[in-house]
Scaffold this motif. Sequence first.
Motif, PDB file in Angstrom:
ATOM      1  N   UNK B 464       0.791  -1.223   0.000  1.00  0.00           N
ATOM      2  CA  UNK B 464       0.000   0.000   0.000  1.00  0.00           C
ATOM      3  C   UNK B 464       0.823   1.272   0.000  1.00  0.00           C
ATOM      4  N   UNK B 465       0.111   2.338   0.247  1.00  0.00           N
ATOM      5  CA  UNK B 465       0.727   3.657   0.316  1.00  0.00           C
ATOM      6  C   UNK B 465       0.391   4.219   1.697  1.00  0.00           C
ATOM      7  N   UNK B 466       1.416   4.530   2.457  1.00  0.00           N
ATOM      8  CA  UNK B 466       1.214   5.082   3.794  1.00  0.00           C
ATOM      9  C   UNK B 466       1.667   6.531   3.784  1.00  0.00           C
ATOM     10  N   UNK B 467       1.233   7.290   4.789  1.00  0.00           N
ATOM     11  CA  UNK B 467       1.604   8.699   4.807  1.00  0.00           C
ATOM     12  C   UNK B 467       1.572   9.237   6.219  1.00  0.00           C
ATOM     13  N   UNK B 468       2.340  10.295   6.416  1.00  0.00           N
ATOM     14  CA  UNK B 468       2.327  10.996   7.687  1.00  0.00           C
ATOM     15  C   UNK B 468       1.392  12.200   7.560  1.00  0.00           C
ATOM     16  N   UNK B 469       0.461  12.264   8.465  1.00  0.00           N
ATOM     17  CA  UNK B 469      -0.619  13.260   8.381  1.00  0.00           C
ATOM     18  C   UNK B 469      -0.145  14.688   8.643  1.00  0.00           C
ATOM     19  N   UNK B 470      -0.907  15.621   8.126  1.00  0.00           N
ATOM     20  CA  UNK B 470      -0.589  17.045   8.309  1.00  0.00           C
ATOM     21  C   UNK B 470      -1.707  17.825   8.992  1.00  0.00           C
ATOM     22  N   UNK B 471      -2.635  17.148   9.653  1.00  0.00           N
ATOM     23  CA  UNK B 471      -3.784  17.883  10.206  1.00  0.00           C
ATOM     24  C   UNK B 471      -3.692  18.086  11.714  1.00  0.00           C
ATOM     25  N   UNK B 472      -4.457  19.056  12.167  1.00  0.00           N
ATOM     26  CA  UNK B 472      -4.554  19.359  13.592  1.00  0.00           C
ATOM     27  C   UNK B 472      -5.807  20.164  13.868  1.00  0.00           C
ATOM     28  N   UNK B 473      -5.832  20.750  15.026  1.00  0.00           N
ATOM     29  CA  UNK B 473      -7.020  21.481  15.477  1.00  0.00           C
ATOM     30  C   UNK B 473      -7.258  22.791  14.725  1.00  0.00           C
ATOM     31  N   UNK B 474      -6.335  23.175  13.910  1.00  0.00           N
ATOM     32  CA  UNK B 474      -6.474  24.389  13.114  1.00  0.00           C
ATOM     33  C   UNK B 474      -7.832  24.428  12.396  1.00  0.00           C
ATOM     34  N   UNK B 475      -8.433  25.603  12.290  1.00  0.00           N
ATOM     35  CA  UNK B 475      -9.745  25.692  11.626  1.00  0.00           C
ATOM     36  C   UNK B 475      -9.650  25.284  10.160  1.00  0.00           C
ATOM     37  N   UNK B 476      -8.489  25.440   9.550  1.00  0.00           N
ATOM     38  CA  UNK B 476      -8.321  24.983   8.173  1.00  0.00           C
ATOM     39  C   UNK B 476      -7.720  23.564   8.121  1.00  0.00           C
ATOM     40  N   UNK B 477      -7.653  22.918   9.239  1.00  0.00           N
ATOM     41  CA  UNK B 477      -7.148  21.549   9.377  1.00  0.00           C
ATOM     42  C   UNK B 477      -5.635  21.445   9.220  1.00  0.00           C
ATOM     43  N   UNK B 478      -5.062  22.218   8.304  1.00  0.00           N
ATOM     44  CA  UNK B 478      -3.671  21.988   7.875  1.00  0.00           C
ATOM     45  C   UNK B 478      -2.822  23.253   7.961  1.00  0.00           C
ATOM     46  N   UNK B 479      -3.224  24.233   8.739  1.00  0.00           N
ATOM     47  CA  UNK B 479      -2.433  25.458   8.817  1.00  0.00           C
ATOM     48  C   UNK B 479      -2.603  26.279   7.553  1.00  0.00           C
ATOM     49  N   UNK B 480      -1.834  25.949   6.559  1.00  0.00           N
ATOM     50  CA  UNK B 480      -2.040  26.579   5.252  1.00  0.00           C
ATOM     51  C   UNK B 480      -3.244  25.907   4.596  1.00  0.00           C
ATOM     52  N   UNK B 481      -4.265  26.678   4.212  1.00  0.00           N
ATOM     53  CA  UNK B 481      -5.441  26.043   3.600  1.00  0.00           C
ATOM     54  C   UNK B 481      -5.068  25.212   2.366  1.00  0.00           C
ATOM     55  N   UNK B 482      -4.049  25.643   1.638  1.00  0.00           N
ATOM     56  CA  UNK B 482      -3.686  24.922   0.418  1.00  0.00           C
ATOM     57  C   UNK B 482      -3.016  23.573   0.726  1.00  0.00           C
ATOM     58  N   UNK B 483      -2.562  23.411   1.963  1.00  0.00           N
ATOM     59  CA  UNK B 483      -1.949  22.126   2.318  1.00  0.00           C
ATOM     60  C   UNK B 483      -3.004  21.021   2.417  1.00  0.00           C
ATOM     61  N   UNK B 484      -4.271  21.403   2.438  1.00  0.00           N
ATOM     62  CA  UNK B 484      -5.331  20.388   2.357  1.00  0.00           C
ATOM     63  C   UNK B 484      -5.179  19.551   1.090  1.00  0.00           C
TER      64      UNK B 484
END
Lengths: 705, 705
Positions: B464-484
């Motif tokens: 498979x393909x595994x990944x390290x997540x970039x989300x948190x409690x930030x209102x945009x989930x990922x700090x930079x909205x484009x990092x979504x």
Amino acid sequence: MIPQTEGTHPAWLPDAALVHLAAADAVVLGDGPLVDTVRTEVAHAATLGGGETAPRPAGGASPDRLVLALLDAVPDDAPEQLREAVDLVQRAPGDEGFVEVRRTGAAGTTVTMLATTGHGLLHAWFHLVRQGAAVLGVRPEGDRSGAQASLRVEAHEPAHALRVLDHWDNVSVHPVMGQVERGYSGGSLFYDDGALRPDLGRVRQYARLLAASGVNRVALNNVNVGRREAQLLTTHLDDVVALADAFRPYGIRVHLSVSFASPVVLGGLGTADPVDPEVQAWWAQTAAAVYAAVPDFGGFVVKADSEGQPGPFTYGRDHADGANMLARALGPHDGVVHWRAFVYDHHQDWRDRSTDRARAAHDHFAPLDGRFDENVVLQVKLGPVDFQVREPLSPVITVMPQTRVAVEVQVTQEYTGQQQHVAYLAPQWTDAMQTRPWGDDGPAVHDVTSGRATLARRGITGGGLAAVSNVGQDVFWTGHPFAQANLYAYGRLAWDPTLTAEAILDEWVGLTFGDAPDELRTTVRDLLSGSLDVYEQYTAPLGVGFMVSPTRQHYGPDVDGYEYTAWGTYHFADRDGVGVDRSCATGTGYAGLYPPGLAATYESLSTCPDELLLFFHHVPYSHRLHSGTTVVQHIYDTHFAGVERVEEMVTAWEKVAPLADPALAGRVGERLAEQLRSAVEWRDQLNTYFFRKSGVPDGRGRRIY
Amino acid sequence: MIPQTEGTHPAWLPDAALVHLAAADAVVLGDGPLVDTVRTEVAHAATLGGGETAPRPAGGASPDRLVLALLDAVPDDAPEQLREAVDLVQRAPGDEGFVEVRRTGAAGTTVTMLATTGHGLLHAWFHLVRQGAAVLGVRPEGDRSGAQASLRVEAHEPAHALRVLDHWDNVSVHPVMGQVERGYSGGSLFYDDGALRPDLGRVRQYARLLAASGVNRVALNNVNVGRREAQLLTTHLDDVVALADAFRPYGIRVHLSVSFASPVVLGGLGTADPVDPEVQAWWAQTAAAVYAAVPDFGGFVVKADSEGQPGPFTYGRDHADGANMLARALGPHDGVVHWRAFVYDHHQDWRDRSTDRARAAHDHFAPLDGRFDENVVLQVKLGPVDFQVREPLSPVITVMPQTRVAVEVQVTQEYTGQQQHVAYLAPQWTDAMQTRPWGDDGPAVHDVTSGRATLARRGITGGGLAAVSNVGQDVFWTGHPFAQANLYAYGRLAWDPTLTAEAILDEWVGLTFGDAPDELRTTVRDLLSGSLDVYEQYTAPLGVGFMVSPTRQHYGPDVDGYEYTAWGTYHFADRDGVGVDRSCATGTGYAGLYPPGLAATYESLSTCPDELLLFFHHVPYSHRLHSGTTVVQHIYDTHFAGVERVEEMVTAWEKVAPLADPALAGRVGERLAEQLRSAVEWRDQLNTYFFRKSGVPDGRGRRIY
């Protein structure tokens, strides 16, 4: 009972250091808390010889061998010996001074110590401790010379009234800096994780050590004042009361580092503007409340407008406005403000070679000379940058004739091996204090700090010698047992800045290892004696400084670690050369901030001392030093030599370690091993860095990576 | 009710992305929790058009426009349209697959989605969401082409059964790494300062987003397993139960990162030796207890013998021994072990040029191929070092034909601007997944990870393909909205690794900014599209990597920051040249670890691609690239160009920002300003560093400091 704590190393006051006073059968005359402390000391010493446990009354069948007396406690009908001594005092000693009268005659030696205050008498006592067995005329075994009849009278006064040790302790653990900022000796003696320690036994023991070294003031918290620390001034004043009580029996007054923003942070005011009457009133009331709780409170230490700390600049005021405002709040209570001159732009652009952090304190403060109130002390770091192993003297010290100037040294080894490496710092301090910046006929730096050179004419005392402490909860107080010598040396130099580093080292070794075999004492002495030179050899070369690791909080090498940062600490090494051009001709003009003779010396490549060459000049790697070697070869040579010297230190210690207390031997051994590892890393990184940049191979063909 | 939380950005599932399904009047057939989730989705979509709020029964006057049905829920007497669709299914879809049958005729378009499981049906639903308005034959305004009668049948299956997103969340705040290691998006969604969050509303919303992207597994804690995190396996299993409950409605199974030392740390055993029967029994019992509480538990993630984490080496065992022991504990419960191949010596000596960190995973794991149990997945980082902006493919991927291999990518932008900089990472991942390391006729990397290339013959699925997540409690989930976009792209590629980065970007923009003006959408798309190239231009050149700041946790430049450290990440720049010689002829031999064609390409200076030149070779600054320019001039040119492109990005965004939601516009604007500041710093430090080293002036005379 003297303060002692189980399991803690006795530092320079082991019982062995007092045992020679056991048989003195001393008489103590006078009243007051500090005289009582002297009585406690005398009683403790007496127990060591199995003698009486309390001082006895004066007089009797034969002359008293040792008397410690307040002048006004000597009765008119005192024994002749004592009356005679009082008559020999030409001028009553000052608050902390004392007069020693020593008579040797047919009946032996008698010593009479006379003081005006209990504090003076306490210093007299530790003076006796320091002199060792010789003090009472006990001659080394084998000395058959006849006891010459003699009379000696010596008056002792401290050169500096203010001998302040600054603790960079935080009450709450700082997320980056921990409980003690730049502390390398375990936790704080005062605080534990957000609160005052319930048991201050070690603080009392510490007070005794400090008093014996000469320190008379302690600032209780970090100059970077956090939220909890700020509250020591108000809601947590009880902590200050408790600590002052612990220090007081040994004559030590406490100070606080305060936040300039306190009126806002603590007082709920809308401003901390120093010209605002409400702000002034808040400080006056707050100071009054502190003195109501701690009548002998010393004053404030302030780091303002520096590295993020608040200050008067916020309100368009200058440092004199800020300092004087606080001084006026403290003035009615005999308090002083220690205002730090460590002010610079810590958001400097590394691309901009015209801004020179070394100039900053000078440029901020020189224009303010004459504007500070009499109870303001300007606290100036020894060098212009930040406690590097080698810097020139801060020029600020030479341009403030109307200001009380304190020199600040760093007892804690932030940049000098963090109490992992042996680095006896006293030579750096004596060099600076004994420098005569205006030439051989002019005053020395200690004449400035004592106020003798200028202020005394106006009846104003000097600023003193301040220092950043290196102690913590560690059983050896200072992590590396040998780092105790730095604390001791600081106290001694604060009292008498004309002492030599070697003389102080002898004293410290004598006290600390007094009952150890000669071989051990000699080795300890030798290890410490040249240790700062060794450290300089394997670290940043020729005065350039700041090749330390930012990641590891200034421990270990990182040649470019600060090269592209905002801190203003650069070396500008490129493929052709290295160094900072601080000349007037082509550089930042920093060299011109000194008195003319010194300025000319630093300005010219032909006269600039080798050890400061790269501090003042950018030169090619092929530049030939006065020593005859090139800059790059000097770097290689000193770095190889430095490591070799550490290897010798390791070997020397291994030989004598079995003669030492096993716990101390173990600790020193561990640290020496780490010093060697680290020195190798310094050597290899520095040599490799400069080899990669310069392309010049080592003239002696040694391995460079 | 679908999970939504007040004030949180809807990411790629705003209501606007569903509104085209509002009028579909969909029929849902089947039973089970995930089918219920589909019903909830359908009902929610219906409310957006003001229509019915519940799916209606099948059949009626006219053909149903949209049916979602489990195959075994279609009754024999179903309407003709539905029966016909079932007949068109040639092979029942797998667990998560579905078949789409679309018929366009005179009466309009009807769409029938058929699946075997609720999970498949849920994916079918999000497939409809992604297709937008076109799905039901709604043609863009102005499209006057006649509706051609047509029938389309498409079967969809995920390429990878395991699509695991690894959260590096800590339960307790780590003193250095904080609540989320390498997290750049505020606190953890799961934990807050030592405990599970009481309200898991955002986790439920997150589960829906992940399901819509294609992710089907989430590891709940950091691979660096602390004391509190280890306890998730035992005493704090309740936390796992609660999180599994939150994820389950969207078909997402939870995994745990476990400490290899758990039998000692948690179980009180004297050893964690994998061949010890007590240890094996402890793991078996512990796994059984986990499955009793969480029957659909996914398995373990393990970082062993790496960067200080415990592992089998302690007991003289190898990684196969360790992984298999855990696999046997999980086997009876259908659980898998994700065993990370990120193993290297992090106490390397920078002086030793023979040790090559890039070789480490290969040298550890290649000999173990064939020894791993069938429920072990070897999780291999994309490149051989550590998620740099440019690395070659990890050779480990090519040497484990008998092992289930998962490629691990880093969605969180540790080395690529930490969600301050725009860096759309999908091109890096598609390049890697679509590479054919054995040549154009051989399998692609995704054929290895899917198991198609080798394992499928033995009936074994891939890693498979595994990944390290970039989300948190930030209102945009990922700090930079484009990092979504990175998170979305990861999910999509895990499902279908043959997608292009550009196609995924179009999807993401379409969903996220579906109702925004074209100008805004085009600009967002353009900003992201070339962003990784831009980032590469102004950071470490030509594949050399790791010129990041250790002090600032890999944010911003520090050319020598890792040059003299123990981490094995060097560039060896000196006055003559730069780069790491990894050739077989004269270097570490790393280039020879690839299949022959690729190995030859990398080995030779004449064929090594420019962008990886310094990864494989140490060359003089004057070395001429295939592009025609010299290495040093390339460095200057790309660094100036990179900053110019960021300036253009800032300008472009300023133009369209007024068209965007103000909160999003503000956030993007702030981050772009920081990106520009940081890019200038990168440019100036890199250019100055190489100018100082090389002495070569910029051929175009631009300012270098």
